[in-house]
Design a protein around this motif. Structure first.
Motif, short mmCIF file in Angstrom:
data_model
loop_
_atom_site.label_atom_id
_atom_site.label_comp_id
_atom_site.label_asym_id
_atom_site.label_seq_id
_atom_site.Cartn_x
_atom_site.Cartn_y
_atom_site.Cartn_z
N ASP A 298 1.28 -0.83 0.07
CA ASP A 298 -0.31 0.27 0.14
C ASP A 298 0.97 1.05 0.27
O ASP A 298 1.80 1.11 1.25
N ARG A 299 1.09 2.21 -1.00
CA ARG A 299 1.38 3.24 -1.04
C ARG A 299 1.08 4.53 -1.68
O ARG A 299 -0.17 4.32 -2.32
N VAL A 300 0.45 5.13 -0.48
CA VAL A 300 0.02 6.62 -0.51
C VAL A 300 1.39 8.23 -1.08
O VAL A 300 2.30 7.58 -0.23
N VAL A 301 1.37 8.51 -2.09
CA VAL A 301 2.12 9.88 -2.44
C VAL A 301 1.46 11.03 -1.72
O VAL A 301 0.39 11.21 -3.00
N LEU A 302 2.01 12.26 -1.10
CA LEU A 302 1.64 13.48 -1.21
C LEU A 302 1.90 14.20 -1.56
O LEU A 302 2.59 13.95 -1.98
N ASP A 303 1.06 15.26 -1.72
CA ASP A 303 1.30 16.83 -2.42
C ASP A 303 1.56 16.87 -1.10
O ASP A 303 2.23 16.67 0.17
N LYS A 304 2.36 18.17 -1.72
CA LYS A 304 2.64 19.14 -0.69
C LYS A 304 2.47 19.95 -0.10
O LYS A 304 2.98 20.44 1.29
N HIS A 305 0.72 19.77 0.44
CA HIS A 305 0.05 20.28 1.19
C HIS A 305 -0.26 19.57 1.79
O HIS A 305 -1.20 19.60 2.85
N GLY A 306 0.30 17.89 1.32
CA GLY A 306 0.02 16.65 2.52
C GLY A 306 -1.06 15.94 2.26
O GLY A 306 -1.68 15.24 2.94
N ARG A 307 -2.04 16.81 1.00
CA ARG A 307 -2.79 15.81 0.44
C ARG A 307 -2.88 14.31 -0.39
O ARG A 307 -1.64 15.27 -1.29
N VAL A 308 -3.19 13.45 -0.86
CA VAL A 308 -2.98 12.50 -1.15
C VAL A 308 -3.29 13.33 -2.94
O VAL A 308 -4.17 13.42 -3.18
N ARG A 309 -1.71 12.32 -3.18
CA ARG A 309 -2.08 12.81 -4.97
C ARG A 309 -1.68 11.48 -6.14
O ARG A 309 -3.07 11.63 -6.83
N TYR A 310 -1.56 9.92 -5.49
CA TYR A 310 -1.72 9.14 -5.69
C TYR A 310 -1.52 7.62 -4.77
O TYR A 310 -0.93 7.95 -4.05
N HIS A 311 -2.67 6.95 -3.98
CA HIS A 311 -2.99 6.34 -2.95
C HIS A 311 -2.74 4.49 -4.31
O HIS A 311 -3.07 4.08 -5.51
N TYR A 312 -1.65 3.77 -4.60
CA TYR A 312 -1.51 2.99 -4.48
C TYR A 312 -1.80 1.60 -4.47
O TYR A 312 -1.25 1.71 -3.04
N LEU A 313 -2.62 1.05 -5.07
CA LEU A 313 -2.02 -0.81 -3.70
C LEU A 313 -1.21 -1.67 -4.83
O LEU A 313 -2.41 -1.78 -6.36
N ILE A 314 -0.55 -2.24 -4.65
CA ILE A 314 0.05 -3.29 -5.41
C ILE A 314 0.59 -4.59 -4.65
O ILE A 314 0.74 -5.23 -3.54
N LEU A 315 -0.32 -6.08 -5.89
CA LEU A 315 -0.15 -7.29 -5.48
C LEU A 315 0.77 -8.17 -6.46
O LEU A 315 1.00 -8.27 -7.61
N GLU A 316 1.70 -8.47 -5.30
CA GLU A 316 3.08 -9.33 -5.68
C GLU A 316 2.72 -10.77 -6.04
O GLU A 316 2.23 -11.34 -4.88
N TYR A 317 3.05 -11.19 -7.18
CA TYR A 317 2.58 -12.78 -6.79
C TYR A 317 4.02 -13.26 -7.76
O TYR A 317 4.83 -12.61 -8.34
N TRP A 318 3.73 -14.70 -7.37
CA TRP A 318 5.09 -15.24 -8.20
C TRP A 318 4.62 -16.42 -8.57
O TRP A 318 3.64 -16.54 -8.28
N ALA A 319 5.48 -16.06 -9.89
CA ALA A 319 4.44 -16.78 -10.75
C ALA A 319 6.36 -17.71 -11.35
O ALA A 319 7.27 -17.54 -11.42
N GLU A 320 5.67 -18.89 -12.39
CA GLU A 320 7.10 -19.75 -12.58
C GLU A 320 6.71 -19.37 -14.35
O GLU A 320 5.40 -19.25 -14.97
N HIS A 321 7.97 -19.23 -15.00
CA HIS A 321 8.39 -19.65 -16.12
C HIS A 321 8.02 -20.66 -16.99
O HIS A 321 8.47 -21.62 -16.73
N THR A 322 6.86 -20.42 -18.05
CA THR A 322 6.30 -22.38 -18.66
C THR A 322 6.86 -22.25 -20.08
O THR A 322 7.86 -23.37 -20.51
N GLN A 323 7.13 -21.04 -20.78
CA GLN A 323 7.36 -21.09 -22.48
C GLN A 323 7.62 -19.78 -22.67
O GLN A 323 7.46 -19.05 -22.15
N GLY A 324 8.49 -19.65 -23.87
CA GLY A 324 8.70 -18.20 -24.22
C GLY A 324 10.03 -17.45 -23.55
O GLY A 324 10.98 -17.81 -22.37
N ASN A 325 10.27 -16.50 -23.45
CA ASN A 325 11.40 -15.11 -23.69
C ASN A 325 10.67 -14.79 -23.28
O ASN A 325 10.24 -13.72 -23.08
#
Length: 83
Positions: free
Chosen positions: A12-39
């Protein structure tokens, strides 16, 4: 191509502006996966892609959060029983 295995972390990432207000709010879901084929192929968000050994990841100057997620994903992979 990949096979998604499991959720590693929710960041959970919150980026504030110079006035302390929320400029961006990111919710990042990180998964693990296995490579099956391709480059590995980057999109518009990366300059290059490269497969590396997990022990070499720290040498790329990643932040603590990224290293933590990669370490946890590696542990999950090593404990994965396929169910």
């Amino acid at each position: 191509e990949i096979q998604i295995r499991d959720l590693v972390a929710v960041i959970d990432r919150v980026v504030l502006d110079k006035h302390g207000r929320v400029r961006y709010h990111y919710l990042i879901l990180e998964y693990w996966a296995e490579h099956t084929q391709g480059n590995a192929k980057g999109s518009s968000d990366v300059l290059a892609t490269k497969w590396v050994e997990v022990n070499d990841v720290a040498s790329f100057g990643l932040g603590d959060d990224a290293l933590s997620v990669i370490t946890k994903a590696w542990e999950m992979k090593n404990n994965y029983d396929g169910k």
